[in-house]
Motif scaffolding. Sequence first.
Motif, mmCIF file in Angstrom:
data_model
loop_
_atom_site.group_PDB
_atom_site.id
_atom_site.type_symbol
_atom_site.label_atom_id
_atom_site.label_comp_id
_atom_site.label_asym_id
_atom_site.label_seq_id
_atom_site.Cartn_x
_atom_site.Cartn_y
_atom_site.Cartn_z
ATOM 1 N N SER A 1 -3.945 -5.440 5.750
ATOM 2 C CA SER A 1 -3.693 -4.034 5.421
ATOM 3 C C SER A 1 -2.819 -3.320 6.448
ATOM 4 C CB SER A 1 -5.020 -3.280 5.275
ATOM 5 O OG SER A 1 -5.743 -3.302 6.491
ATOM 6 N N ARG B 1 -4.462 4.729 -1.964
ATOM 7 C CA ARG B 1 -4.740 4.581 -0.529
ATOM 8 C C ARG B 1 -5.983 5.351 -0.109
ATOM 9 N NH1 ARG B 1 0.983 5.224 -0.627
ATOM 10 N NH2 ARG B 1 0.799 7.437 -0.097
ATOM 11 N N SER C 1 0.831 -1.203 0.000
ATOM 12 C CA SER C 1 0.000 0.000 0.000
ATOM 13 C C SER C 1 0.866 1.254 0.000
ATOM 14 C CB SER C 1 -0.924 -0.011 1.222
ATOM 15 O OG SER C 1 -1.747 1.133 1.246
ATOM 16 N N SER D 1 -4.764 3.762 6.268
ATOM 17 C CA SER D 1 -6.170 3.964 5.926
ATOM 18 C C SER D 1 -6.532 5.436 6.025
ATOM 19 C CB SER D 1 -7.060 3.161 6.874
ATOM 20 O OG SER D 1 -8.410 3.557 6.739
#
Length: 631
Positions: A486, A599, A467, A614
């Motif tokens: 994640s 993202r 990510s 996140s």
Amino acid sequence: MNNGFVRVAAAIPDLRVADCAFNVSCIADLVRRGEEEKAQVICFPELSVTGYTCADLFFQQQLLSDAEKALNELQMLTFSTTSVIIVGMPVRVQNQLFNTAVVLQGGHILGVVPKTHLPNNNEFYEKRWFSPSTATGVQRITLSGEDVPFGTDLLFSDGKFSFGIELCEDLWVPIPPSSQHALHGADIIFNLSATNELIGKHQYLRQLIEQQSARCNAGYVYSSAGAGESTTDVVYAGNGIIVENGKIIASSERFSFEPQLIVSDVDIERLQADRMRNTNYTNEKSDKTYRTIKLEDAHFTQFELKRTFDKHPFVPPLTNRDASCEEIFSIQVGGLAKRWKHTKAETVVVGISGGLDSTLALLVCVKTADKLGIDRKHIFGITMPGFGTTDRTYTNALNLMKSLGITMLEISIKDACIQHFKDINHDPDTHDVTYENTQARERTQILMDIANKHNGLVIGTGDLSESALGWATYNGDHMSMYAVNSGVPKTLVRYLVDWAAHKLESQSEEILRDILDTPVSPELLPADESGNIAQKTEDIVGPYELHDFFLYYMVRFGFSPSKIMFLAQNAFGDIYADDVIEKWLKIFIRRFFAQQFKRSCIPDGPKVGSINLSPRGDWRMPSDAVAFLVN
């Protein structure tokens, strides 16, 4: 400071009880050593000029006069030094005696800090001899012929960092003075102490120092009386401990009869970064007004660090690795279990490539099903061989699913991709990004449609490192319905799978071992002539251990590229040349900034460590921000 680091020292000198001249000569020896070591501040134990165990000799005028004379000698001996020196000695003020810390630099007394909390129970009788700091309102005193600040409201600063002082018992009370020192700007706390040894006390002391350092987001330097003190009733072991934000970075040898100088480097920028992020940090700041005493700049600005940095900051230390891996795994399982129950999905669907990430995601699915009492056959594992799939990963994918007892599906993507190439008029012999991403998106379409067909959730396999680098196909492997990996960076994925191999699934251990030995690859390009993986991720984007290191220090602490480069050289200098580290750092920063748009719309997934990317959690960043330059 050197890249935000300040060098400090905890000194434990040789000592004779009530022999001030001898004690100061031993202190001066360690000061000279500290100056050679480029220590900016050197802290000595409580009452180190006289000795802590003088008892009723503290009432003797001769001892008090000797202490002041010795202090004057110390000033002369250290006139040419730039290190800040903190020594402990009794000081007379208006017919009262105070247990104090005296701060000197360049032969001058900068300030005197009296002890506030005097122990007077069990083996301690300090109130017999000393008055607490609250017993006087005097703010300046004359000591060794100088008019100097006196009080607990003193901070010492060179403009780059500040420190405060507390003495021994001050640390052991419910609200130590250092709490307010830190809230008013002290980056480091120095504690002059004389703690005796009792069974179990040392471990408690270490925990106390660690907790106070962590609570204050501060460095903490602790120097305690050693073997020279009287052993009439108790024993002193000589504790020198240096802590940074709750972690001990250097400590002395206990019960040594030799003088010791414990030196390490405290990262002031790291401490300040944590304070800046914590908007509640100053909530309990008192209205007390502090006086700031200016320090002279050190005569040196560069020094080789005395400490080293872990190459893998995301990976738990060996001392508690099993417990940490179990906790991380439990967080992943807990997150998926809640989502599975809430959606009332009948199945979960996960793509199995035979690589590390999909393996970890599958193990999480299996343990989640076990936790919820759901038959493992409700887990649909789908292997989707394509143009770059090798026999090794294909076989491992099938064997792993079989060993775990889940529902296995095999769906080749080759024909669908070839048809798609025709539809968009793309030459299948042109192995460009279109060729690669077509395969990733086709696999995601299969997963989504199988999930629809069986009332399921598509479980994402991508990790935190991917990510950060944007190493995912937008709306391909970039997308899922719940992304269990994640919050797990690539370096940690490997350790979790390794842990699972011998802790969770013994029947799958041999397969998991081979997966661990397989090079990381998306397998989107054809294999080489020998049938081996030709497309190795780390050959393209760089070593994940470097990228995870960069990620940790940039996102966790907001460090500049130059600071990250400095730390990486310290951690990886024995593996990578400076120009190699710089090359991959530039690539990391470029990709990190350029790939933010991916993202900004990533699926839900559990945070497991100190960093997550996140947009609903830790990281909010404009997708069109200009990348930082690496100087």
